[in-house]
Design a protein around this motif. Structure first.
Motif, mmCIF file in Angstrom:
data_model
loop_
_atom_site.group_PDB
_atom_site.id
_atom_site.type_symbol
_atom_site.label_atom_id
_atom_site.label_comp_id
_atom_site.label_asym_id
_atom_site.label_seq_id
_atom_site.Cartn_x
_atom_site.Cartn_y
_atom_site.Cartn_z
ATOM 1 N N SER A 162 -64.333 34.599 -13.093
ATOM 2 C CA SER A 162 -63.285 34.316 -12.109
ATOM 3 C C SER A 162 -62.068 35.214 -12.314
ATOM 4 N N VAL A 163 -61.958 35.791 -13.506
ATOM 5 C CA VAL A 163 -60.840 36.680 -13.843
ATOM 6 C C VAL A 163 -61.296 38.132 -13.894
ATOM 7 N N ILE A 164 -62.419 38.372 -14.546
ATOM 8 C CA ILE A 164 -62.930 39.727 -14.732
ATOM 9 C C ILE A 164 -64.150 39.924 -13.841
ATOM 10 N N PRO A 165 -64.083 40.785 -12.832
ATOM 11 C CA PRO A 165 -65.252 41.027 -11.979
ATOM 12 C C PRO A 165 -66.441 41.508 -12.811
ATOM 13 N N ALA A 208 -55.646 50.753 -23.323
ATOM 14 C CA ALA A 208 -55.427 49.973 -24.547
ATOM 15 C C ALA A 208 -54.016 50.179 -25.084
ATOM 16 N N LEU A 209 -53.521 51.413 -25.034
ATOM 17 C CA LEU A 209 -52.167 51.699 -25.510
ATOM 18 C C LEU A 209 -51.124 50.987 -24.649
ATOM 19 N N LYS A 210 -51.322 51.003 -23.343
ATOM 20 C CA LYS A 210 -50.396 50.301 -22.459
ATOM 21 C C LYS A 210 -50.402 48.797 -22.733
ATOM 22 N N ALA A 211 -51.596 48.248 -22.976
ATOM 23 C CA ALA A 211 -51.692 46.817 -23.262
ATOM 24 C C ALA A 211 -50.992 46.457 -24.563
ATOM 25 N N VAL A 326 -63.254 40.132 -28.064
ATOM 26 C CA VAL A 326 -62.519 38.897 -27.755
ATOM 27 C C VAL A 326 -61.100 39.224 -27.307
ATOM 28 N N ASN A 327 -60.461 40.148 -27.996
ATOM 29 C CA ASN A 327 -59.075 40.490 -27.664
ATOM 30 C C ASN A 327 -58.965 41.247 -26.344
ATOM 31 N N VAL A 328 -59.966 42.045 -26.003
ATOM 32 C CA VAL A 328 -59.960 42.710 -24.696
ATOM 33 C C VAL A 328 -60.073 41.668 -23.580
ATOM 34 N N VAL A 329 -60.963 40.699 -23.748
ATOM 35 C CA VAL A 329 -61.097 39.632 -22.748
ATOM 36 C C VAL A 329 -59.770 38.888 -22.598
ATOM 37 N N ALA A 334 -54.510 37.800 -19.765
ATOM 38 C CA ALA A 334 -53.046 37.845 -19.816
ATOM 39 C C ALA A 334 -52.460 38.912 -18.891
ATOM 40 N N LYS A 335 -53.341 39.577 -18.123
ATOM 41 C CA LYS A 335 -52.942 40.639 -17.189
ATOM 42 C C LYS A 335 -52.288 41.829 -17.898
ATOM 43 N N LEU A 336 -52.686 42.046 -19.148
ATOM 44 C CA LEU A 336 -52.212 43.225 -19.877
ATOM 45 C C LEU A 336 -53.044 44.457 -19.544
ATOM 46 N N VAL A 337 -54.220 44.247 -18.975
ATOM 47 C CA VAL A 337 -55.088 45.336 -18.534
ATOM 48 C C VAL A 337 -55.260 45.206 -17.022
ATOM 49 N N ASP A 338 -55.037 46.300 -16.314
ATOM 50 C CA ASP A 338 -55.091 46.309 -14.856
ATOM 51 C C ASP A 338 -56.549 46.457 -14.396
#
Length: 381
Positions: A162-165, A208-211, A326-329, A334-338
Motif C-alpha cells: 500500500s506504500v511501496i508499489p 540513500a544519501l538524501k535519506a 528493513v531500514n530501506v522499507v 517515512a517518505k525519506l525516499v521518493d
C-alpha cells in the motif's frame, strides 16, 4: 516452471520446463516472483565469469552451478515451512535479502560441509563479508528470473504494498547496497558527499544519501544522460571529461564544496583506477572514501601518504545485511525516499520469456539507454 538459466560463460538459456523449487528445510519460504531486476553482477557473470560460479557445486548449499539467475527480487509468499517465522503469512508481499553465507548451513544438512565452522566474518556478525559468499541466483541457489523461488525465512523482508508499489519494491535490493555503504561510512547529517559514477548503484546512492540528510552532494559522471538523471534528483553534477588531468578535475571538484577544502565522504561506484584516485584526492582532511564498486582482480596505483598526510580513511562496503533492507522499507514509509524518483530508474519491464533478448542483450548492446530492466513472470509493459 519458466526460468532464465545460466549454463556457463555467455551461455544463458530460457527454459519453459525448469524444475520448480520446493521447500527443503522447515524454515524455508516459497515465493511467487513479481519482479526481478537485472544487476550489473548478472551481466558480469554472464559475460566475464565465472565469478560466483567458480566451483561445480556451492560450498554451502551444495547446489550445482547451473542455476536460474536473479537476485534483485520481490514477490508474494505462497508456501511456508513448518518452522518458518510465524510472523510471515501466505499472500504477504516480500523482498529477498539474497546473500548466502555460513549462517545458511543449517538449511542444507545433507551438504558435505554442513557442520563446518563459520568463517571469521560470519562468526563476528559481518556475514555480508562471508568467505564463501554467494547469492540467490548467483551461485548459491536458484533465483528470481523464474516463476518461483525458495529461500530461508531469515532472507525475507515484508513490505507494505500500500506504500511501496510492487515494481518499485524490486529496487529495494540495490537501495540496500547503497544504504549499507552510507552506514559503513558513518556519514553524519549535513556532511558533503562525492559520488563517482551515476550507473544504477551511483543513482541509488544519491537517494540513500538524501535519506540520511547528507549536505552538499556532487555526482561525477561522464555520460550526459546519466548526469541529467542525477540532476533530476536535486544534486549537482560534474563532467570529468572537461579536464585534461586528474589533478585538474580534483581541484575543480573541491571548489564545489562549501569551503573549498574537499568532501567529507566519497563513494566510488565506478570501480576504475581513475575513480579510485579521485575518491581519495577529492577528500578533505579526515575524509572517508568508501568503495562500493565490485572490481576486477587487477591492482591500482596507491600512494599511502595520500592517506597518512591528511588522516583519511578508505572503507570497503560489501553488499548489505537484512538490517539494511528493513531500514530501506522504513525509509519509504517515512517518505525519506521518493517513490517517483526510484521509479525513474526502471527503464524497461519484460516478460521472463523475453528476458535474455530484451533484458540482458538490451543492456549489453544499448547501455546508454537504460538504468534498470526488470524481468517479470507476472507483469510486463
Amino acid at each position: 516452471m519458466r526460468a532464465i538459466v545460466l549454463h556457463g560463460v555467455k551461455d544463458l538459456k530460457f527454459h519453459s520446463d525448469y524444475p520448480e523449487p520446493q521447500l527443503q528445510s522447515p524454515t524455508d519460504v516459497k515465493i511467487k516472483v513479481d519482479y526481478c531486476g537485472i544487476c550489473g553482477s548478472d551481466l558480469h557473470e554472464y559475460l566475464d565469469g565465472p565469478i560466483f560460479f567458480k566451483n561445480k557445486r556451492n560450498e554451502i548449499s551444495n547446489k550445482e552451478n547451473i542455476q536460474c539467475m536473479g537476485h534483485e527480487m520481490c514477490g508474494e509468499i505462497v508456501e511456508l515451512g513448518a518452522k518458518a517465522n510465524p510472523e510471515y503469512k501466505i499472500g504477504q508481499k516480500v523482498v529477498v535479502a539474497p546473500t548466502g553465507t555460513c549462517l545458511d548451513r543449517p538449511r542444507f544438512p545433507d551438504a558435505p560441509n554442513a557442520n563446518k565452522q563459520p568463517c571469521n566474518a560470519c562468526s563476528e556478525g559481518s556475514y555480508n563479508a562471508c568467505d564463501y559468499i554467494g547469492f540467490t541466483g548467483l551461485g548459491f541457489e536458484d533465483g528470481g528470473f523464474g516463476d518461483y523461488c525458495v529461500v530461508g525465512d531469515n532472507h525475507i523482508v515484508p513490505y507494505p504494498s500500500s506504500v511501496i508499489p510492487v515494481d518499485v519494491a524490486a529496487l529495494i535490493e540495490p537501495l540496500a547496497v547503497a544504504w549499507h555503504a552510507v552506514r559503513v561510512a558513518k556519514l553524519k547529517e549535513g556532511e558533503s558527499a562525492l559520488v563517482l559514477g551515476a550507473g544504477p548503484i551511483g543513482l541509488v546512492m544519491i537517494l540513500a544519501l538524501k535519506a540520511h540528510k547528507a549536505g552538499n552532494i556532487v555526482v561525477s559522471e561522464p555520460a550526459a544522460g546519466r548526469r541529467q538523471l542525477a540532476e533530476s534528483f536535486g544534486v549537482q553534477t560534474f563532467d570529468p571529461t572537461n579536464y585534461k588531468s586528474t589533478d585538474q578535475a580534483v581541484t575543480a571538484l573541491k571548489k564545489l564544496t562549501n569551503d573549498g577544502f574537499g568532501f567529507h565522504h566519497s563513494f566510488d561506484c565506478s570501480g576504475i583506477p581513475i575513480s579510485f584516485e579521485v575518491s581519495l584526492k577529492a577528500l578533505r582532511t579526515t575524509g572517508v572514501a568508501t568503495n562500493v564498486a565490485i572490481w576486477p582482480e587487477k591492482p591500482v596505483d596507491y600512494f599511502p601518504m595520500e592517506i597518512t598526510l591528511h588522516e583519511r580513511t578508505i572503507n570497503g562496503s560489501m553488499c548489505h545485511t537484512r538490517e539494511d533492507f528493513v531500514n530501506v522499507v522504513k525509509a519509504f514509509e517515512a517518505k525519506l525516499v521518493d517513490i517517483d524518483q526510484v521509479r525513474t530508474l526502471i527503464t524497461g519491464i519484460v516478460p521472463v520469456e523475453e528476458g535474455i533478448e530484451k533484458g540482458f542483450n538490451e543492456l549489453i548492446n544499448h547501455k546508454e539507454k537504460h538504468i534498470k530492466i526488470l524481468v517479470s513472470p507476472r507483469h510486463a509493459n
